[in-house]
Design a protein around this motif. Structure first.
Motif, PDB file in Angstrom:
ATOM      1  N   ASP A 182       0.836  -1.176   0.000  1.00 59.70           N
ATOM      2  CA  ASP A 182       0.000   0.000   0.000  1.00 59.70           C
ATOM      3  C   ASP A 182       0.882   1.241   0.000  1.00 59.70           C
ATOM      4  O   ASP A 182       1.306   1.719   1.053  1.00 59.70           O
ATOM      5  N   THR A 183       1.162   1.732  -1.182  1.00 59.53           N
ATOM      6  CA  THR A 183       2.009   2.912  -1.316  1.00 59.53           C
ATOM      7  C   THR A 183       1.619   3.650  -2.599  1.00 59.53           C
ATOM      8  O   THR A 183       0.766   3.205  -3.352  1.00 59.53           O
ATOM      9  N   THR A 184       2.265   4.760  -2.843  1.00 57.71           N
ATOM     10  CA  THR A 184       1.961   5.572  -4.025  1.00 57.71           C
ATOM     11  C   THR A 184       2.619   4.973  -5.269  1.00 57.71           C
ATOM     12  O   THR A 184       3.621   4.258  -5.170  1.00 57.71           O
ATOM     13  N   PRO A 185       2.087   5.274  -6.439  1.00 61.91           N
ATOM     14  CA  PRO A 185       2.701   4.780  -7.679  1.00 61.91           C
ATOM     15  C   PRO A 185       4.146   5.259  -7.853  1.00 61.91           C
ATOM     16  O   PRO A 185       4.984   4.511  -8.368  1.00 61.91           O
ATOM     17  N   SER A 186       4.437   6.474  -7.423  1.00 59.23           N
ATOM     18  CA  SER A 186       5.813   6.969  -7.578  1.00 59.23           C
ATOM     19  C   SER A 186       6.777   6.192  -6.691  1.00 59.23           C
ATOM     20  O   SER A 186       7.894   5.875  -7.107  1.00 59.23           O
ATOM     21  N   LYS A 187       6.346   5.871  -5.475  1.00 59.22           N
ATOM     22  CA  LYS A 187       7.211   5.099  -4.585  1.00 59.22           C
ATOM     23  C   LYS A 187       7.394   3.673  -5.106  1.00 59.22           C
ATOM     24  O   LYS A 187       8.493   3.125  -5.059  1.00 59.22           O
ATOM     25  N   ARG A 188       6.339   3.076  -5.641  1.00 58.52           N
ATOM     26  CA  ARG A 188       6.462   1.740  -6.236  1.00 58.52           C
ATOM     27  C   ARG A 188       7.427   1.761  -7.405  1.00 58.52           C
ATOM     28  O   ARG A 188       8.210   0.844  -7.596  1.00 58.52           O
ATOM     29  N   SER A 189       7.362   2.811  -8.195  1.00 55.90           N
ATOM     30  CA  SER A 189       8.259   2.943  -9.332  1.00 55.90           C
ATOM     31  C   SER A 189       9.705   3.070  -8.875  1.00 55.90           C
ATOM     32  O   SER A 189      10.602   2.433  -9.435  1.00 55.90           O
ATOM     33  N   ARG A 190       9.944   3.869  -7.845  1.00 52.91           N
ATOM     34  CA  ARG A 190      11.309   4.013  -7.325  1.00 52.91           C
ATOM     35  C   ARG A 190      11.822   2.703  -6.740  1.00 52.91           C
ATOM     36  O   ARG A 190      12.995   2.372  -6.892  1.00 52.91           O
ATOM     37  N   ILE A 191      10.955   1.962  -6.081  1.00 49.48           N
ATOM     38  CA  ILE A 191      11.353   0.656  -5.538  1.00 49.48           C
ATOM     39  C   ILE A 191      11.698  -0.296  -6.685  1.00 49.48           C
ATOM     40  O   ILE A 191      12.702  -1.021  -6.634  1.00 49.48           O
ATOM     41  N   VAL A 229       6.938   0.989 -13.043  1.00 46.91           N
ATOM     42  CA  VAL A 229       7.574   2.148 -13.679  1.00 46.91           C
ATOM     43  C   VAL A 229       6.695   2.639 -14.829  1.00 46.91           C
ATOM     44  O   VAL A 229       6.480   3.835 -14.987  1.00 46.91           O
ATOM     45  N   TRP A 230       6.175   1.707 -15.613  1.00 42.55           N
ATOM     46  CA  TRP A 230       5.297   2.039 -16.741  1.00 42.55           C
ATOM     47  C   TRP A 230       4.067   2.811 -16.284  1.00 42.55           C
ATOM     48  O   TRP A 230       3.680   3.801 -16.897  1.00 42.55           O
ATOM     49  N   ARG A 231       3.458   2.370 -15.202  1.00 46.05           N
ATOM     50  CA  ARG A 231       2.240   3.022 -14.710  1.00 46.05           C
ATOM     51  C   ARG A 231       2.504   4.424 -14.177  1.00 46.05           C
ATOM     52  O   ARG A 231       1.628   5.284 -14.221  1.00 46.05           O
ATOM     53  N   TRP A 232       3.712   4.636 -13.664  1.00 45.91           N
ATOM     54  CA  TRP A 232       4.005   5.948 -13.095  1.00 45.91           C
ATOM     55  C   TRP A 232       4.465   6.925 -14.165  1.00 45.91           C
ATOM     56  O   TRP A 232       3.846   7.960 -14.375  1.00 45.91           O
ATOM     57  N   LYS A 233       5.575   6.612 -14.832  1.00 44.72           N
ATOM     58  CA  LYS A 233       6.089   7.501 -15.884  1.00 44.72           C
ATOM     59  C   LYS A 233       6.627   6.665 -17.030  1.00 44.72           C
ATOM     60  O   LYS A 233       7.624   5.965 -16.885  1.00 44.72           O
ATOM     61  N   LYS A 234       5.976   6.769 -18.143  1.00 45.69           N
ATOM     62  CA  LYS A 234       6.364   5.964 -19.295  1.00 45.69           C
ATOM     63  C   LYS A 234       7.725   6.360 -19.842  1.00 45.69           C
ATOM     64  O   LYS A 234       8.470   5.522 -20.359  1.00 45.69           O
ATOM     65  N   MET A 235       8.105   7.613 -19.689  1.00 45.06           N
ATOM     66  CA  MET A 235       9.416   8.046 -20.173  1.00 45.06           C
ATOM     67  C   MET A 235      10.541   7.423 -19.329  1.00 45.06           C
ATOM     68  O   MET A 235      11.576   7.045 -19.875  1.00 45.06           O
ATOM     69  N   HIS A 236      10.335   7.301 -18.023  1.00 45.18           N
ATOM     70  CA  HIS A 236      11.323   6.636 -17.170  1.00 45.18           C
ATOM     71  C   HIS A 236      11.441   5.166 -17.549  1.00 45.18           C
ATOM     72  O   HIS A 236      12.534   4.610 -17.575  1.00 45.18           O
ATOM     73  N   TRP A 237      10.294   4.558 -17.842  1.00 42.99           N
ATOM     74  CA  TRP A 237      10.316   3.166 -18.252  1.00 42.99           C
ATOM     75  C   TRP A 237      11.073   3.010 -19.567  1.00 42.99           C
ATOM     76  O   TRP A 237      11.902   2.115 -19.707  1.00 42.99           O
ATOM     77  N   LEU A 238      10.799   3.885 -20.533  1.00 44.82           N
ATOM     78  CA  LEU A 238      11.455   3.796 -21.839  1.00 44.82           C
ATOM     79  C   LEU A 238      12.962   3.958 -21.707  1.00 44.82           C
ATOM     80  O   LEU A 238      13.731   3.204 -22.314  1.00 44.82           O
ATOM     81  N   LEU A 239      13.393   4.914 -20.906  1.00 46.09           N
ATOM     82  CA  LEU A 239      14.825   5.125 -20.706  1.00 46.09           C
ATOM     83  C   LEU A 239      15.474   3.907 -20.045  1.00 46.09           C
ATOM     84  O   LEU A 239      16.517   3.430 -20.504  1.00 46.09           O
TER      85      LEU A 239
END
Length: 94
Positions: free
Chosen positions: A1-10, A63-73
């Protein structure tokens, strides 16, 4: 149970460190030439190469759900390194 940005960073915390270790090992292999170092570099890239895809339950989906550009990179860096290291490893096999 956390935010999408924190999940992406993890998720990126699980994908980027093995990729960086693989890059360092690949650079060491370029200097030393030991096939075991190249094999180890390739082994470190297997986990990120699979996990970067944006499919549930893989890490890349967060990562995809939070920021697609971060995922692409991250996808281009991980897959580019995997193709580079794997092609170097295959040169000695073929």
């Amino acid at each position: 149970d956390t935010t999408p940005s924190k999940r992406s960073r993890i998720a990126l915390g699980g994908l980027i460190p093995p990729t960086l270790i693989a890059i360092v090992l690949w650079a060491i292999w370029k200097e030393v030439g030991s096939p075991w170092i190249l094999f180890t570099s390739d082994a470190f890239l297997l986990y990120p190469m699979v996990q970067v895809f944006p499919l549930s339950p893989l890490e890349g989906v967060h990562v995809w759900r939070w920021k697609k550009m971060h995922w692409l990179l991250s996808f281009f860096i991980i897959m580019g390194m995997f193709m580079l290291v794997s092609s170097e490893a295959l040169k000695s096999v073929i």
